[in-house]
Design an enzyme around this catalytic site. Sequence first.
Site, PDB file in Angstrom:
ATOM      1  N   CYS A   2       0.690  -1.177   0.082  1.00 56.39           N
ATOM      2  CA  CYS A   2      -0.112  -0.020   0.040  1.00 56.39           C
ATOM      3  C   CYS A   2       0.907   1.190   0.010  1.00 56.39           C
ATOM      4  CB  CYS A   2      -0.816  -0.013   1.306  1.00 56.39           C
ATOM      5  SG  CYS A   2      -1.817  -1.423   1.449  1.00 56.39           S
ATOM      6  N   ARG A  27       1.734   1.699  -5.974  1.00 55.11           N
ATOM      7  CA  ARG A  27       1.956   0.779  -5.091  1.00 55.11           C
ATOM      8  C   ARG A  27       0.500   0.047  -4.680  1.00 55.11           C
ATOM      9  NH1 ARG A  27       6.265   0.663  -1.933  1.00 55.11           N
ATOM     10  NH2 ARG A  27       5.147  -0.062  -0.322  1.00 55.11           N
ATOM     11  N   TRP A  71      -3.636  -1.502  -1.279  1.00 52.34           N
ATOM     12  CA  TRP A  71      -3.476  -2.868  -2.323  1.00 52.34           C
ATOM     13  C   TRP A  71      -4.185  -3.953  -1.338  1.00 52.34           C
ATOM     14  CZ3 TRP A  71      -2.454  -3.934  -7.195  1.00 52.34           C
ATOM     15  CH2 TRP A  71      -2.509  -5.233  -7.403  1.00 52.34           C
ATOM     16  N   ASN A  97       0.460  -0.533   6.232  1.00 55.62           N
ATOM     17  CA  ASN A  97       0.968  -1.360   4.971  1.00 55.62           C
ATOM     18  C   ASN A  97       1.548  -2.500   5.414  1.00 55.62           C
ATOM     19  OD1 ASN A  97       1.858  -2.044   2.690  1.00 55.62           O
ATOM     20  ND2 ASN A  97       3.773  -0.829   2.538  1.00 55.62           N
ATOM     21  N   GLY A  98       1.084  -3.598   5.191  1.00 56.28           N
ATOM     22  CA  GLY A  98       1.770  -4.860   5.733  1.00 56.28           C
ATOM     23  C   GLY A  98       0.537  -6.089   6.044  1.00 56.28           C
ATOM     24  N   GLU A 468       7.227 -20.573 -21.041  1.00 51.40           N
ATOM     25  CA  GLU A 468       7.146 -19.178 -20.332  1.00 51.40           C
ATOM     26  C   GLU A 468       8.501 -18.288 -20.645  1.00 51.40           C
ATOM     27  OE1 GLU A 468       5.319 -17.287 -19.244  1.00 51.40           O
ATOM     28  OE2 GLU A 468       6.269 -15.915 -18.101  1.00 51.40           O
ATOM     29  N   LYS A 472       8.475 -14.837 -22.467  1.00 54.34           N
ATOM     30  CA  LYS A 472       9.072 -13.513 -21.996  1.00 54.34           C
ATOM     31  C   LYS A 472      10.043 -13.120 -22.937  1.00 54.34           C
ATOM     32  CE  LYS A 472       7.249 -12.385 -19.044  1.00 54.34           C
ATOM     33  NZ  LYS A 472       6.037 -13.426 -19.118  1.00 54.34           N
ATOM     34  N   GLU A 475       8.155 -11.309 -26.132  1.00 58.19           N
ATOM     35  CA  GLU A 475       7.261 -10.254 -25.840  1.00 58.19           C
ATOM     36  C   GLU A 475       7.844  -8.884 -25.475  1.00 58.19           C
ATOM     37  OE1 GLU A 475       4.178 -10.526 -22.800  1.00 58.19           O
ATOM     38  OE2 GLU A 475       5.697 -11.609 -21.249  1.00 58.19           O
ATOM     39  N   HIS A 491      11.406 -34.499 -33.836  1.00 58.78           N
ATOM     40  CA  HIS A 491      10.109 -34.578 -34.645  1.00 58.78           C
ATOM     41  C   HIS A 491       9.760 -33.410 -35.440  1.00 58.78           C
ATOM     42  CE1 HIS A 491       9.212 -38.347 -32.208  1.00 58.78           C
ATOM     43  NE2 HIS A 491       9.464 -37.816 -31.370  1.00 58.78           N
ATOM     44  N   LYS A 590      -1.473  -4.713 -20.421  1.00 59.42           N
ATOM     45  CA  LYS A 590      -1.297  -5.553 -19.102  1.00 59.42           C
ATOM     46  C   LYS A 590      -2.349  -6.436 -18.728  1.00 59.42           C
ATOM     47  CE  LYS A 590       0.939  -6.715 -15.567  1.00 59.42           C
ATOM     48  NZ  LYS A 590       1.862  -7.680 -15.702  1.00 59.42           N
TER      49      LYS A 590
END
Length: 595
Positions: A2, A27, A71, A97-98, A468, A472, A475, A491, A590
């Site tokens: 946060c 944040r 958050w 925050n936490g 993946e 990465k 992109e 193959h 995003k």
Amino acid sequence: MCGIVGYIGAQQAQPILLDSLHRLEYRGYDSAGIAVVGDTLQVEKCAGKVSALEAKHPHFSGTWGIGHTRWATHGPPTDSNAHPFLDATGQFALIHNGIIENYQGLRQELVTAGVPLTSQTDSEVLVQLIARADKGDTLAAVRSVLNRVEGSYGIVVIHRGRQELVAARNQSPLVIGLSTGEQFVASDIPAMLRYTNEMVYLQDGQLARLTPSSVEISDLAGASVPLRSETITWNAEDAERGGYEHFMLKEIFEQPKAILETMLERVPDLDLGLETVRLPRRIRLVACGTAFHAAMLGKVLMEQIAGIPSEAILASEFTFSGAVGEPGLVIAISQSGETLDTLSAVREARRRGAQVVAVCNVMGSTLTRETEHVLMTRAGPEIGVAATKTFTSQLVALYLLAAYLGRRNRHLEAEQVSRLVAELRRLPRLVQGVLDNHQAIQMTAEWIASAKDAFFIGRQFNYPTALEGALKLKEISYIHAEGYAAGELKHGPIALFGKDTPVIAIVPKDETYAKMINAIRESGARGTPVIAIATEGDQEVAQVADIVIRIPESEPRLSPVLATVALQLLSYYVAKYRGCEIDKPRNLAKSVTVE
Ligand code: AGP
């Protein structure tokens, strides 16, 4: 994560608090609030971004106050769950925050004492306890409560009749901004750079009392701590990235903390809050993009650890996959919780009568609101378009879920569960080990930065990792990259191999090792340059690969997390060499909210 801010001085506090909160919205931004001390303690807070708070047109007069942009980790983003929180008597306001790990016991103490609670959050418990401990000295009351608290916090507390801010920190960042006749405190530097560049980093277990003319720091035992300030030379934009050149690099390096937060309060007891999920006889995992690669590994984990037949299906294909057999359990994986392909799959799954568990990183997102069972990852906001910390947090969440289901259906003995959990708890430190090797990975990146095509290969747990890694690279560096099951090379794909097509082979010391070494030999025999992602201490691989990037030894099913971090760094540095726009790659978004 946060964003928290505090101001005390001679200026009106409200405009400073709101301006500072805007600079911290990266944040977290699902709810916001401010409290300002004037003739009374004035509070305005709501779900939504800081702009939603401003739309309520608070006109608070007063020269000290606090502000918060949230958050969500406990309780959805609602007005009542927004910070600041007041104590029952309306004397104190607190922002936090936490995550308070032992808040349930502390909360019960308040309920037993008949203290009226207004939210589902762990943060509110703090302000109620502080008010009950108060004997006229806010700092002393805060200190006495924090000595009972376990977990992470960055807090700022104000009292309506005392011209001071009291701040405290444990594991969640808190920085004090020093100036003449006014002082600032915030979770991060960007919030204050407009007003001062003289900063004091509060350390774990430290508290601070701020008045317009003074800042005193002490520890939880009450001993005073000397003030050590630093002059910041960053500009505000640099500071939002925490000194990293790109958000993606910052988020790659945040992975030990993201994994730790995702595990917090869930290990060792596997307390996932999913007791109402009926044990399924089949599982389907649906997702897109990077999240689909997590789904592929999740399939293996559900079968191996939970003993439940499972299938990973692209969310965009699920609707067309036909309803055959019992609906079972659908696990929907999405960091944003807004991917329309995944939302459509969930709606189809519910129509078919399936139970749904969402693995998501944004509380209050559409997916979490439309799903009865949610297992949150706690990676914090991910600003870079390329998913990094949210992916490894998804793998951890799926690992926890597999162990949880395996224990519930007795596929695992208690001893086996304990061993899995113990391995998982090593992960943050092992990931840090990969990150510490970033310079060697940066040098390797230069070696392939001019390639036009690249192949990533892996087997079993690391076949998804290969996919993946390829995603990465393509992109963010725009190099054409493909991920393949290593056994598939002969193959067809090997027809493309040659000296200009580097192969990145994920080859940890596990049961697939010998066959991976064969695949590397096959590739090298065509003149293909081979980079191996291999276990520390493995000498044999260095005989067949041109370059070896080392990852720590781990439980085999966790090696994808470690290999992925290495591949994220590799892709990042390749893209950097190529001068690409790393945080916002061309053509991408995003969150893909179209089908
Ligand atoms: C991954 O780097 C991409 N940003 C993309 O593939 C992403 O994983 C996909 O769009 C799914 O997004 P979600 O996790 O928010 O559902």
